[in-house]
Design a protein around this motif. Sequence first.
Motif: not given
Length: 560
Positions: A73-74, A412-415, A458-460
């Motif tokens: 999330g930046g 998490f660049q790789d989904p 989302e929480v991850l």
Amino acid sequence: MGNIFDYVIVGGGSAGSVVAGRLTEDPQVTVCVLEAGGSGSEPVINVPTGAVAMLPTKLNNWAFETVPQPGLGGRRGYQPRGRALGGSSAINAMVYIRGHRNDYDDWAARGNVGWSYDDVLPYFRLSEHNERLDNAWHGRDGPLWVSDLRSDNPFQARYLEAARQAGLPLTDDFNGAEQEGVGIYQVTQKHGERWSAARAYLLPHIGRRDNLSVKTHAHVQRILFEGNRAVGVEMLQGGQLHTVLARREVVMAAGAFQTPQLLMLSGIGPSHELDRLGIQTRAHLPGVGQNLQDHPDFIFGYRARSLDTMGVSIGGGLRMLKAIRRFRRERRGALTSNFAEGGGFLKTRAGLAMPDVQLHFVVALVDDHARSFHLGHGLSCHVCLLRPRSHGSVTLQSNNAQEAPLIDPAFFQDPQDLEDMVAGFKLTRRLMQAPALAAWITKDVFTANVNTDDEIREVLRQRTDTVYHPVGTCRMGNDAHAVVDPQLRVRGLQGLRIVDASVMPTLIGGNTNAPTIMIAEKAVDMMRGRSRVQPVLQEVRSMSTQLKVDALEEARHVFS
């Protein structure tokens, strides 16, 4: 000894301490260690719970940050690294884990001859002084003490009972025949005190070995060359530049972030990256700073109704006063805790050859690397992905060695990493909701309303960060993107070797401190040109064969 030595070691951390301590066993060899931090011997380091004062601050800690992470999330991640003799072994959770057998066999399969599990196991044993375990997998005569925890915390038993209730396997040795299972960690402690790599290998010899020179608060600026040969370094100490020269080798042991930084500042790395900052290329090695791998980690946090957990309260303060007195008398009790007392290596789905997630069960409520405090008492449990597909990089922010490098773990660049973490989240929650632990929990602080897979994702993204295991930025190999060969010599140059976690081709399945110490032990033999160990332990080979036979028999029984 002046400023000329046989070996100059840049970094007095886990690897540098080992190399210096071992090389100076030969009185004919002179060694100089250059460490940017302090002595590594103060009480905040030696008392295990002192880590809570160092991890979230700049006390003995570089306290790096990452570049903004799109997969998170930046957010900018936090990257603590030890800044003292002992390096990160002076500020870490002291967990002694080697990784899985297959990790090292994979290194060898990639062309790194001499790095299979059977090749490296003797070096793990050579380094180790295990207080309890004495078998083919463990050593009893090494300088690195490995001990059972002395905190006497009843939540260890409750954690193991919860694992039984959740149907998870148990183990009393993550570093033996089988890694998989839930158990209580062994730690690098001696008689209840932190036993860093510096305390094991280096500090006992300072002032006692005439051939050992250790300079602290010495920040190396660049490597010096004559042609293609490294001949020394330039370092900043007390506001003045000094030159330290090496007759035989300069050994880079500054870690996965600062070793590639110093190489690039010295003209060794991707030429386009060096050109960007006006640094003349001495050796175009495109792999320098690439291949950064780290374990993405999520932490469950709970409030608990027990003073046996660490926390901030009047009752907890009174218990801590008693704990201080007990530590002084016995070197036992709460002050010996590493916080992350329990752990686990688990498979998130059937059919996996080895565990893909690791747990750290913490007897405290942890939030944002202990940078956010909560009143009261609690429990936490980390879950990290052991072999993420996402690989990042370390690049230069400027041509000034005093400025931190740009660190991009690319979480998490790789989904698929996110999907694997969803599975790890569910598995860990099942454990923490087992009755033996749930009976003590009064509030789920971070995940109470997280139920669907989308909510988990989302929480991850909101709360995942490092669990402090960066490796791989100067990886060994034989291809064009390898930075060092399997002897750890920098390709295309002379007199320059790298001995730290940056040389790992892939991230191992576990904590990285013990593997870094192993790498340094093995590097010493490479530098000396002789071996102190047998390449293969026949006893372990026999045991491994028997384990395979047993597994086949079990499979026949299941499918018959």
